[in-house]
Structure formats: C-alpha cells, structure tokens
Design a protein around this motif. Structure first.
Motif, PDB file in Angstrom:
ATOM      1  N   GLN A  83       0.663  -1.235  -0.064  1.00  0.00           N
ATOM      2  CA  GLN A  83       0.103   0.110  -0.059  1.00  0.00           C
ATOM      3  C   GLN A  83       0.933   1.208  -0.051  1.00  0.00           C
ATOM      4  N   GLN A  85       0.988   5.766  -1.089  1.00  0.00           N
ATOM      5  CA  GLN A  85       0.227   6.826  -1.419  1.00  0.00           C
ATOM      6  C   GLN A  85       0.824   7.803  -2.283  1.00  0.00           C
ATOM      7  N   HIS A 107      -8.779  13.275  -7.771  1.00  0.00           N
ATOM      8  CA  HIS A 107      -8.410  12.093  -7.437  1.00  0.00           C
ATOM      9  C   HIS A 107      -8.596  11.000  -8.478  1.00  0.00           C
ATOM     10  N   GLN A 109      -7.442   7.604  -8.028  1.00  0.00           N
ATOM     11  CA  GLN A 109      -7.498   6.019  -7.664  1.00  0.00           C
ATOM     12  C   GLN A 109      -8.552   5.146  -7.897  1.00  0.00           C
ATOM     13  N   ASN A 154      -4.433  10.166  -4.367  1.00  0.00           N
ATOM     14  CA  ASN A 154      -5.379   9.395  -3.894  1.00  0.00           C
ATOM     15  C   ASN A 154      -6.439  10.056  -2.955  1.00  0.00           C
ATOM     16  N   GLU A 155      -7.613   9.752  -3.267  1.00  0.00           N
ATOM     17  CA  GLU A 155      -8.623  10.586  -2.572  1.00  0.00           C
ATOM     18  C   GLU A 155      -8.389  10.645  -1.137  1.00  0.00           C
ATOM     19  N   ALA A 158      -4.071  10.650   0.503  1.00  0.00           N
ATOM     20  CA  ALA A 158      -2.844  11.325   0.123  1.00  0.00           C
ATOM     21  C   ALA A 158      -2.806  12.790   0.614  1.00  0.00           C
TER      22      ALA A 158
END
Length: 524
Positions: A83, A85, A107, A109, A154-155, A158
């Motif tokens: 994972q 960001q 965003h 993602q 990334n909504e 991030a």
C-alpha cells in the motif's frame, strides 16, 4: 467474509444486491478486506448484477429442492501490492509570491469504470492547466503573481498523508479548489452540480469568488423566456461544447459537505479554505454504469471554466483587484447576515424549539456567529492588500460596516423579542455552561500521529458527522468548549436543522470528553 469464511470455512464470497432499484444490470463497486484485524487472510469474491444474482439464487433453490449438488468453478488471478500513497503534481510558477499557492485537486485512484467519479475531475484539471499555460505563453494572460499547483491524488488519504508528513506546507497554501464528478450529463439521473462552501469554521473570500462565477454561468445557461426577442429555450450567454449537449446548467452553492479531497484542507489541523464541485444525486457512481456514455462535454466545459476563472483571479489578485473583491465580500456578508437574521427572528416564535429564553439564546447565537463570519471573511482578503494601502483601508471600513449591520440587526432582534413576549431579553449561562466556558481543549496528538493510528474518536450518536468534524476543527487551544458548541450549533441553525440535524450541548460535550479519555486532546 467474516461470518461465512472466517467463522464457517467457506472458500469465497459471491454477492449481489443494490440499493438502486431500476438498474438490474448495473455491477456495483464493492470492497473486501485483504486481511482481518487479527491477521486472518482474505478470500476471493465475486460481485454479480442483481439480475445475475437472482438467476443464480433461483438455480441454487432448484438444486436444493431436487437435493442435487450445485457446482461453481472460479478462476481468480489477483495480486496484492504494497500500500502506497501518491500525489502527481504540476506547477504554474508565479512571478513573485511563492508561499500563497492555489492548489487544485482531483483524485485518480478509482476503478476502471469511473468516467465521472473522478476521471472527469482528473481530465478537467489537466485541461485547465494546459489552457492556462497556453494563454500565458501566448501573452493573452499575464503570468499570475502566485503559484498554481495541480495535485492528482489518492482521494483524501494522500493529501492527509502529505500534510501529516509536511505540516509546514499548509502555511504555503492559500486555498484549495477540488473537482469530484464534474462531467455528468445532467438529464441522466436528474443531477445537479453542487458547490460545497467552506465549513462555518473556515470563513473565506473563496466562497464569494467561486459562487459569483458559478452563479454567472448558471444564469447564462438557463432559459430566459421573457428576454426581448428570445425564443422560449434561449440561454442569455450560452457556454456549449461542439460535441456536448445543449442542456441547461443546474448548479447551486450549498453548506459544506465532505467525502472528497477539500475536506482535508478544511480540517482544523491543516487550516486551508477549500471548496468542491460535485454533482449529485448520481445513480451511476461506483458501478459499471459510470462510463463515457453519460459524460457531457458541455458540463465539463462549464465546470472547468468556473474553476479556471476562480483560480486565475485569486492567483493574480493584488491591490488593484481589492475594490471589486471588497464590494463582493461586503455584499455577501450583508446577504448572509440578512438571511440569518430572518432565521433568528423566526426561531423566536418557534414553540417547538424550547421555551422563550432558549429560543432567544439560539437567535442571538446565530446572529453573533453570522457577524463574526462576515468579519472573518473580510479579514481573509487582507492577503491581497498592500500594508497601509488603499485596499487595507477599504477592507477596514467594510469591516466596520459589517459590525454596524450586525449590531443593528441585534437591536432589531431584541426589540422584536420584547414586543413579542413582553419580557426583557437576557442571556443567562447555566452552571454547566459556565464550567464549559472555563474549559479550553487543545490537541494532544499531531495529525501524523492520528494518521498512524492514534485513538481519535470521530463522533457520537446523535451528532451528524459534519458537525463532529466541525467540533474537531475548532479545537485550537483558544476556544472554550462553550464557544465550540455555540459555533457548531449556529452552523446547524444557519443551514436549517432539517439539513444535517440539530446540535445539542450534551453531544458536543460527550464528543470532547471521549476525545479526552482517548488521549487525543487535553483541557487547559
């Protein structure tokens, strides 16, 4: 997964269902944890359309009725990576001011079928950047004074991580303009383009600037049947795309909503005013139907214009723009004060809202908060003024005018209360309120510690999540518990308690006490 796989040993999950009636072939977007909190490994999963799910259920029922096995073969190819960001960033460098950046966000993602949520924002932001760069290079627009930064993110997660890791960066950003779902064909699903204002805790010139341009685009792209020589469907000044529809522009500025990137900027621990454009309701979001067929280039163009024009004005503004901006802000403060004054007067006679003294306390609370918001909005524009210049004097004079209007409306409120009840208006704090006024919460954990797993209670039952967010935003080591409550309750009264629900003193206290018990805050 928890019940069938981890408790009872099922191999996987096949699920169907949708809250959206009338879309039997829509494949909804769903999530499944790759691991449980105690480390159990996840499993495969299929999501079916409602039609396919019902067909499979019928076949299962028939097999069970005939006491026959029902076999399913599943082939899964999946890869789980680390994972991370990410923020992809672009810049338009300003000529002289590099610590007041205008940040645009969208965003990127979301899943493959995400044409509107939020490929529309991603594409719009890229085209805004390309258009501004070209206009500057061609000499049609002067290079702005301030930096413009474009963040594809990334909504929510991030931007939060960025400010958690680099808290000093928040001081270098002036405002945020977010785009999340800005390309919708509005006739598909009765969608409206909403502009989220900043929350009550974050008054700013940004609201008036963007709302004025939004309203201009809305009015120019709405039929004006009484205009001389107009056909019944004419727009006064249409903004259309060659490949788009000729639909009208349904748009409205509304009280703060969250669930997208501007909420991070408005967080009290970040402290940057942010607005968002988001269309709603949307029956296609997070499903296989969020595809290009329901994207309208005309609406993309209108929304891109609103964001680009607002961005450039703010990035370029200085002393010469202050008379125009100051007039806009003064008019906005007067309009909001008049509206909240009317709401306060109605509150005085609303017998369902408590006894006369409680209703008077609410009315005063609302009017005082409206006055303070007007003053703070004018103060936010000082960033454009030269020290001791004409602009600063104009803002100071307008500030006096807002205060005078607030005082005048308060006098009207008191006189109306006397005439309606026969009593003298008085504000009496209860013993509990006096104690709360002497109690000042401050953060005991940093934003980074919160992101890394510190226990920070988010809300309590009976207090809407937006208002719980506001309570947290107002924790600054200066406001008392009572002041926080009064500000958040005023926000609820201004929007209307039907909007996000009421705000009660006991609920605000309960949330703060929970945060204290968890070690997230402490009381001075």
């Amino acid at each position: 997964q928890r019940q069938a796989v981890w408790k009872r040993g099922a191999l996987g999950v096949i699920a169907y269902g949708s809250r959206r009636t009338g879309f039997p072939d829509q494949l909804p977007w769903q999530r499944l944890g790759s691991r449980s909190r105690d480390g159990k490994v996840g499993t495969f999963a299929w999501i079916l359309t409602p039609r396919e799910g019902q067909r499979l259920r019928s076949r299962l029922a028939a097999a069970q009725k005939n006491d026959k096995p029902f076999r399913v073969r599943v082939k899964i190819e999946v890869e789980l990576g680390e994972q991370t960001q990410a923020i992809v960033e672009g810049w338009i460098r300003g000529t002289e001011i590099h610590d007041q950046a205008i940040v645009l966000t969208s965003h990127l993602q979301e899943e493959k079928t995400s044409a509107n949520d939020d490929r529309s924002g991603v594409a719009s932001m890229l085209e805004i950047a390309r258009a501004l760069v070209r206009l500057i290079e061609q000499g049609k627009l002067p290079r702005p004074r301030r930096d413009i930064r474009f963040w594809w993110v990334n909504e929510i997660s991030a931007p939060y991580r960025y400010f958690g890791d680099h808290p000093e960066e928040a001081k270098r950003i002036l405002v945020n303009l977010n785009q999340d779902m800005v390309g919708a064909k509005q006739s598909a699903g009765q969608r409206v383009q909403f502009m989220s204002r900043t929350p009550f805790s974050r008054p700013s010139f940004l609201n008036d600037v963007v709302e004025s341009i939004l309203e201009a685009v809305r009015l120019r792209n709405t039929a004006v049947p009484l205009r001389a020589g107009a056909d019944s469907g004419d727009f006064s000044r249409p903004m259309l795309s060659a490949l788009g529809t000729q639909e009208p522009y349904r748009a409205q500025a509304v009280p703060f909503y969250d669930s997208t990137d501007h909420l991070v900027f408005n967080d009290g621990r970040v402290g940057i005013p942010g607005i968002s454009l988001t269309n709603w309701p949307d029956p296609y979001i997070h499903s296989s139907d969020d595809d290009l067929w329901q994207i309208d280039p005309t609406q993309l163009k209108r929304n891109a214009f609103i964001i680009a024009a607002s961005t450039y004005f703010i990035a370029a503004a200085g002393e010469p723009e202050l008379p125009r901006l100051a007039g806009l802000l003064l008019g906005g403060a007067q309009r909001r004060l008049a509206r909240d004054s009317a709401t306060a007067l109605i509150r005085l006679n609303d017998e369902s809202a408590g006894d006369a003294s409680a209703r008077y306390a609410d009315a005063v609370m609302l009017l005082e908060a409206a006055t303070q918001r007007g003053l703070a909005t004018l103060d936010s524009a000082r960033v454009f003024a030269a020290p001791d210049g004409d602009g600063a004097r104009l803002l100071a004079a307008n500030r006096d005018r807002v205060q005078q209007l607030g005082d005048s409306l308060r006098a009207v409120l008191d006189a109306f209360y006397r005439d309606a009840t026969g009593n003298q208006p008085r504000l009496n704090l209860s013993k509990e309120e006096k104690a709360a006024n002497a109690q000042v919460p401050e953060w005991a954990v940093t934003l980074a510690e919160d992101l890394d797993g510190a226990d920070v209670p988010r809300g309590v039952s009976g207090l809407h999540g937006h208002y719980s967010f506001e309570v947290r935003n107002l924790i600054d080591g200066q406001r008392s518990t009572l002041e926080i409550y009064r500000s958040v309750r005023a926000a609820a009264l201004s929007a209307g308690e039907w909007y996000y629900g009421p705000v009660e003193f006991s609920k605000v206290k309960e949330l703060l006490e929970r945060m204290k018990k968890a070690g997230a805050i402490r009381f001075q």
